[in-house]
Design a protein around this motif. Structure first.
Motif, mmCIF file in Angstrom:
data_model
loop_
_atom_site.group_PDB
_atom_site.id
_atom_site.type_symbol
_atom_site.label_atom_id
_atom_site.label_comp_id
_atom_site.label_asym_id
_atom_site.label_seq_id
_atom_site.Cartn_x
_atom_site.Cartn_y
_atom_site.Cartn_z
ATOM 1 N N ARG A 77 23.870 43.694 60.505
ATOM 2 C CA ARG A 77 24.094 45.133 60.623
ATOM 3 C C ARG A 77 25.072 45.653 59.570
ATOM 4 N NH1 ARG A 77 23.956 49.293 64.700
ATOM 5 N NH2 ARG A 77 22.617 47.933 65.948
ATOM 6 N N SER A 117 21.882 49.470 54.929
ATOM 7 C CA SER A 117 22.271 50.670 54.184
ATOM 8 C C SER A 117 23.017 51.724 55.004
ATOM 9 C CB SER A 117 21.028 51.298 53.536
ATOM 10 O OG SER A 117 20.119 51.764 54.517
ATOM 11 N N PRO A 118 22.734 51.915 56.314
ATOM 12 C CA PRO A 118 23.487 52.943 57.045
ATOM 13 C C PRO A 118 24.972 52.614 57.222
ATOM 14 C CG PRO A 118 21.414 52.452 58.137
ATOM 15 C CD PRO A 118 21.603 51.400 57.097
ATOM 16 N N THR A 119 25.343 51.329 57.116
ATOM 17 C CA THR A 119 26.740 50.947 57.334
ATOM 18 C C THR A 119 27.426 50.426 56.077
ATOM 19 O OG1 THR A 119 26.064 48.705 57.986
ATOM 20 C CG2 THR A 119 26.268 50.344 59.738
ATOM 21 N N PRO A 179 21.850 55.231 48.742
ATOM 22 C CA PRO A 179 21.889 54.242 49.838
ATOM 23 C C PRO A 179 21.422 52.883 49.342
ATOM 24 C CG PRO A 179 20.010 55.707 50.091
ATOM 25 C CD PRO A 179 20.836 56.267 48.973
ATOM 26 N N HIS A 193 15.912 54.363 53.736
ATOM 27 C CA HIS A 193 17.253 54.493 54.306
ATOM 28 C C HIS A 193 17.199 55.230 55.646
ATOM 29 C CE1 HIS A 193 21.523 55.257 54.712
ATOM 30 N NE2 HIS A 193 21.303 56.559 54.654
ATOM 31 N N GLU A 194 16.369 56.251 55.726
ATOM 32 C CA GLU A 194 16.210 56.991 56.980
ATOM 33 C C GLU A 194 15.622 56.090 58.072
ATOM 34 O OE1 GLU A 194 13.732 60.823 58.803
ATOM 35 O OE2 GLU A 194 13.754 60.444 56.634
ATOM 36 N N HIS A 253 15.894 52.850 58.308
ATOM 37 C CA HIS A 253 16.927 51.896 58.716
ATOM 38 C C HIS A 253 17.961 52.556 59.614
ATOM 39 C CE1 HIS A 253 16.237 48.766 55.268
ATOM 40 N NE2 HIS A 253 15.165 48.968 56.013
ATOM 41 N N SER A 254 18.282 53.805 59.338
ATOM 42 C CA SER A 254 19.243 54.524 60.181
ATOM 43 C C SER A 254 18.708 54.696 61.592
ATOM 44 C CB SER A 254 19.552 55.897 59.560
ATOM 45 O OG SER A 254 20.124 55.759 58.275
ATOM 46 N N ALA A 289 20.033 52.740 65.122
ATOM 47 C CA ALA A 289 20.402 53.569 66.272
ATOM 48 C C ALA A 289 19.608 53.204 67.524
ATOM 49 C CB ALA A 289 20.204 55.039 65.933
#
Length: 444
Positions: free
Chosen positions: A234, A238-240, A264, A299-300, A302-303, A307
């Motif tokens: 995690r 890319s989101p973190t 990202p 990236h979207e 993966h976000s 979640a």
């Protein structure tokens, strides 16, 4: 000088083998160790004293010139040598496992009782021919046979060069000799977005939203599947990332490079391997740690995926835990080859999964090949392509080249354009966002 003994009808010659006897403490003494022979070849006696004497002279010549192979060393059995050799290797766990498996399955059972120094080129050629026939008949895969021959060649090369167990290898390589056999290469087709969409939709049926995202991730990043893909934690998604990177220097450098341009990116820091059925993380192949800039759509995805679950992995298994070792049979084969409808409990029922004809019998790894094709089609530089694929550019070109942020940005832009062009062709199915993972027994 060698000396000859005649006893009855037999003739024996002894010569100094270049070694000294050891005392009780393991220190060399002044007493020489001698080798002996009763003939030039096993089972062939010397014809007379002169032949025996000359044989001894030849062996002492080898001792003086450092080419002598002590007879005791040459008589080391293959079953002992193979495992001593394996223990001496310092390779990644999966490579050690593969070597051990091949030694245990084919090499030790066939060669185990033969002395290392006695194996001849005739015997090797006969063994090789038998393996090739087994591959031609379908009993063994051609790739497996090639790997066996490669391993045996490595064993014999080390026996000559490193361990001095024989004077030369029985694996004789000739350039362009013998019957020409064209190497069969895997048939590949250009990676089509419609084929990927079919795979991703099947993955969703099997694996939920995670499967949908996984297919597009491998195709649009070129990561090595499954090891690097399953190894994304995690904190490196890319989101973190890079804010969550535990390495301060790397985090600070990445923030300047990617944060300023709002690019990202994920970090390929580990790959997953299984050793004795236990999952471990090791460095990527060739130590190819690298950063992969993502197109905005990925990236979207993966976000949304992160979640939807609380796993430590970007891509958890069906039950939400680690990816199982049986992923190939449980996930990939039905994803590409299709599967019949599965009835029963509500939590394990599944509709019919249609086969993907273009991918039937193919490897998941070909999605990585397809990514390389896209980069070539879009005209990116060799430096940008090889770096993204986790390769090094050799020679002066590699020394002077450097991956710049603009190169990475250009790759992300071309990949985003490819994605948007595909969805702009018509109405394509897509899953609801987000989607929880289906509940069911792992591998079912």
């Amino acid at each position: 000088m060698p000396y000859v003994e005649v006893r009855g009808g037999s003739i024996r010659v002894k010569w100094w083998n270049g070694e000294y006897k050891l005392d009780a403490d393991g220190n060399a003494t002044r007493k020489k160790k001698y080798d002996q022979a009763s003939g030039p070849e096993p089972g062939v006696p010397f014809e007379d004293r002169e032949e025996a004497y000359n044989y001894g002279l030849d062996r002492e010549h080898e001792v003086r010139h450092g080419t002598n192979i002590p007879r005791a060393s040459a008589k080391t059995l293959m079953r002992d040598y193979c495992w001593m050799w394996w223990e001496a290797q310092d390779l990644r766990p999966m490579s050690m496992d593969r070597y051990r498996s091949r030694l245990r399955a084919r090499i030790v059972p066939y060669w185990g009782e033969r002395p290392v120094g006695d194996i001849t080129a005739w015997e090797y050629d006969a063994w090789k021919k038998g393996l090739k026939k087994a591959a031609a008949s379908g009993d063994l895969s051609g790739h497996y046979v090639d790997q066996l021959l490669s391993l045996f060649n490595l064993l014999m090369t080390d026996a000559v060069v490193k361990y001095k167990l024989r004077p030369e290898s029985p694996v004789i390589k000739h350039g362009r000799r013998g019957k020409y056999v064209k190497r069969k290469r895997e048939t590949k087709r250009p990676m089509d977005m419609a084929v990927l969409h079919h795979l991703a939709r099947n993955a969703y049926t099997i694996w939920g939203f995670t499967g949908w995202v996984c297919v597009w991730t491998v195709a649009f990043t070129g990561m090595r599947p499954p090891g690097e893909t399953w190894g994304i934690r995690r904190e490196f998604a890319s989101p973190t990332w890079p804010a969550s990177d535990p390495d301060f220097d790397r985090r600070d450098e990445a923030a300047d490079r990617y944060g300023a341009k709002k690019m990202p990116a994920l970090r390929v820091q580990w790959q997953q391997q299984y050793v004795d059925s236990n999952r471990i993380l090791v460095d990527p192949k060739y130590d190819s740690h690298r950063t992969l800039v993502l197109p905005p759509f990925l990236h979207e995805l993966h976000s949304v995926l992160l979640a939807s679950h609380d796993s430590e992995w970007l891509f958890p298994g069906i039950q939400g835990g680690e990816m199982p070792r049986s992923w190939y049979d449980s996930y990939w084969i039905p994803m590409r080859d299709g599967a019949p409808e599965r009835k029963g409990r509500k939590d394990s029922a599944r509709p019919t999964i249609p086969a993907v004809p273009e991918m039937q019998g193919k490897r998941f790894y070909l999605l990585r090949h397809g990514h390389r094709e896209w980069l070539d089609e879009d005209g990116h530089s060799r430096t940008a392509i090889e770096t993204r694929m986790g390769h090094e550019v050799a020679g002066v070109e590699g020394l002077y080249s450097n991956l710049t942020p603009r190169m990475e940005e250009a790759i992300a832009e071309s990949l985003q354009e490819r994605w948007e062009a595909f969805w702009g062709m018509g109405v394509w199915w897509s899953p609801p966002f987000p989607s929880s993972l289906p509940v069911g027994p792992e591998g079912n």
